[in-house]
Scaffold this motif. Structure first.
Motif: not given
Length: 443
Positions: A370-372, A387-398, A408-414
Motif C-alpha cells: 500500500a502506497t499510504k 526507504t525501500q517501500l517508498v522506492d518501490a511505489v514511486e515508479a507508479f505515481a501518476d 499487488y504482491e502476487e502479480t506486481g501489477e499496479v
C-alpha cells in the motif's frame, strides 16, 4: 467483699479496657486483614500489556525539512485534490472521478488541505477558503434522522446516497468511526486556523454527537429492512483513534479508549500484535491493519501505548520482508476491480497476513503493497526498510492523477484505484517529516 461485687464496682474500667482492645483489633484488621482481594481482572490486563511494556518503541523520524523529492511527491498527491474537489460544494470525491464521499474521506480532504498548507503547496488564504467551503457544505447537509451525517453523500448535490451513489430518502445510518474521524480533523482545523473555530463549534453544536456516545462507547446505526438499529462500533486501533478525536471536544469515551477488556495478543513474525477479541460484524475474527496507527501518529501524535502498538505492527511487516523477500506494507485499500475494497492484514480472520473483504471472505491474491502505508511508516520511523517501500511505489505515481493505491504482491501489477485517503496520507506523511504531527501548531 465478694468477687461478684468487685466486678460490679470495676465495670467502668472493664468496659474501657474492652473498648481499647476492640479498637486495637479494628486497627489491626484494617491494616492487615482488611487488604482488598487481588483484582484478577487487573492482573489479566497487566499480563496482556506486558509484551508491549517490554518493547522499545522506535524513535520518531521528524526531519524538520522537506527535500526536493518530498516536494515532488507532495505535488503529485495534491494533484488528486485539484482534480477531485467540487467547485461549488468544496467536497472531495472519495475515488477519482466518483462524486461520492463519506465523513471519513471528507476528514481526509481536511487533512490534505492542512498538510498542503504546511508544505507550501497552497498559502494560508487558500487553505482557509477551502476549509470554509467544507464547513459551509457540512452545515447544510441533511442529517440522518436529523441527528448525525449519513454514511455517504453525493459531492455535487449533497444528497443522501447509498453505497452505489444513488439517492436514498432514509439514508444508511451514521458511522460512529467516520463521524469521529471528521470530528478529529475539525479539531485540527481549530488548532491550525483559530479564525475558523467559531464555524467549527457552530457545526458541531448542530450535530447531536451525544447520540453516538453511550456508556463510554461509540455507537453507530445501520438500516436493515427499513429498521434503524444501533450498535457499538470500533475495534482495537480504530476505536482508540476515534476516541482520541472525540476527547478533543470533551466527550467521555473512556471505554472506547481503553483496550484491555477486548485485547488478545497474537505473535506474528516474533512481534506481539494487538488484536481485538471481539468479532468483526459479529461473524469474523477481527483484523489488524496499519491505517489507524498511521493516522494517530501523523495527525495527533502517538501516546505511549499507540507508539508501542505501532512499533510492533511495523516490525512484523519488516520481519516478513526479511523472511520472504516480499516487500510488505499492509492496510485497508480500495481495489480497482470487484470486490473494490479489501483489508490486507497483519492478523485477520484468525491467521496472520490474511486479506479479507468487508464480509470476511479471504482474497489473499489481492494483497497490496500500500502506497499510504509505505509513506506513512517512512515518515514515522524512517528506516532503511521504509526507504525501500517508498522506492518501490514511486515508479507508479501518476503526475496527472495522483498516487495509486499500491502494487499487488502476487502479480506486481499496479492497483490503479486512486483515492482521497491514500493521497491525503501521502501529504500528511510528508508534512510530518517537515513539522511533526498536524496537532502540533507550527509557529
Amino acid at each position: 467483699m465478694s468477687f461478684r461485687q468487685n466486678l460490679l464496682r470495676a465495670r467502668g474500667h472493664i468496659v474501657m479496657i474492652c473498648a481499647l482492645i476492640a479498637g486495637l483489633l479494628l486497627v489491626l484488621w484494617l491494616e492487615t486483614l482488611g487488604e482488598p482481594e487481588p483484582d484478577s481482572t487487573r492482573n489479566m490486563a497487566q499480563d496482556l500489556m506486558q509484551p508491549f511494556e517490554s518493547l522499545s518503541p522506535l524513535p520518531l523520524a521528524i526531519r524538520g525539512e522537506s527535500s526536493e523529492r518530498d516536494m515532488k511527491h507532495a505535488r503529485i498527491a495534491w494533484t488528486y485534490f485539484q482534480n477531485n474537489v467540487d467547485e461549488e460544494t468544496g467536497l472531495a470525491n472519495s475515488v477519482h472521478n466518483y462524486p461520492s464521499t463519506t465523513m471519513w474521506e471528507t476528514g481526509s480532504y481536511i487533512v490534505a488541505v492542512l498538510s498542503a498548507e504546511r508544505l507550501g503547496l497552497i498559502d494560508r488564504a487558500e487553505a482557509e477558503a477551502r476549509l470554509g467551503r467544507v464547513l459551509s457544505s457540512l452545515q447544510s447537509l441533511r442529517l440522518f434522522q436529523d441527528t448525525l451525517p449519513n454514511k455517504a453523500y453525493q459531492t455535487r448535490t449533497l444528497e443522501l446516497v447509498d453505497y452505489g451513489n444513488k439517492p436514498s430518502e432514509l439514508g444508511l445510518g451514521w458511522s460512529a468511526l467516520d463521524v469521529a474521524r471528521i470530528v478529529g480533523t475539525l479539531g485540527l482545523v481549530e488548532r491550525n486556523h483559530p479564525e475558523l473555530a467559531g464555524e467549527v463549534e457552530k457545526l458541531l453544536n448542530h450535530w447531536q454527537l451525544d447520540q453516538m456516545v453511550q456508556g463510554g462507547e461509540l455507537i453507530g446505526t445501520n438500516v436493515t429492512a427499513g429498521e434503524v438499529r444501533r450498535n457499538q462500533e470500533g475495534r482495537v486501533g480504530y476505536e482508540q483513534y476515534a476516541a482520541k478525536a472525540m476527547m478533543l471536544f470533551g466527550y467521555d469515551v473512556y471505554r472506547a479508549y481503553e483496550v484491555e477488556d477486548n485485547l488478545m495478543v497474537k505473535q506474528v513474525e516474533g512481534q506481539p500484535i494487538p488484536v481485538d477479541s471481539r468479532l468483526h460484524r459479529a461473524t469474523t475474527p477481527a483484523f489488524v491493519v496499519s491505517e489507524p496507527y498511521l493516522f494517530d501518529g501523523l495527525e495527533f501524535g502517538f501516546d505511549d501505548r499507540s507508539h508501542r502498538f505501532a512499533t510492533a505492527i511495523y516490525r512484523a511487516q519488516e520481519a516478513r520482508h526479511a523472511e520472504t523477500g516480499k516487500l510488505t506494507a499492509v492496510t485497508e485499500s480500495h481495489l480497482a476491480e470487484a470486490p473494490y475494497f479489501a483489508y490486507s492484514t497483519v492478523w485477520g480472520g484468525g491467521s496472520p497476513w490474511a486479506v479479507m473483504t468487508f464480509t470476511g471472505e479471504r482474497i489473499d491474491s489481492r494483497r497490496t503493497l500500500a502506497t499510504k502505508a509505505a509513506f506513512g511508516w517512512d515518515a514515522l520511523f524512517g528506516t532503511d526498510y521504509t526507504t525501500q517501500l517508498v522506492d518501490a511505489v514511486e515508479a507508479f505515481a501518476d503526475p496527472e492523477k495522483g498516487w495509486p493505491e499500491g502494487i499487488y504482491e502476487e502479480t506486481g501489477e499496479v492497483n490503479g484505484s486512486t483515492t482521497a485517503n491514500t493521497n491525503a496520507v501521502v501529504l500528511a506523511a510528508l508534512a510530518f517529516k517537515a513539522t511533526g504531527p498536524l496537532m502540533r501548531v507550527v509557529p
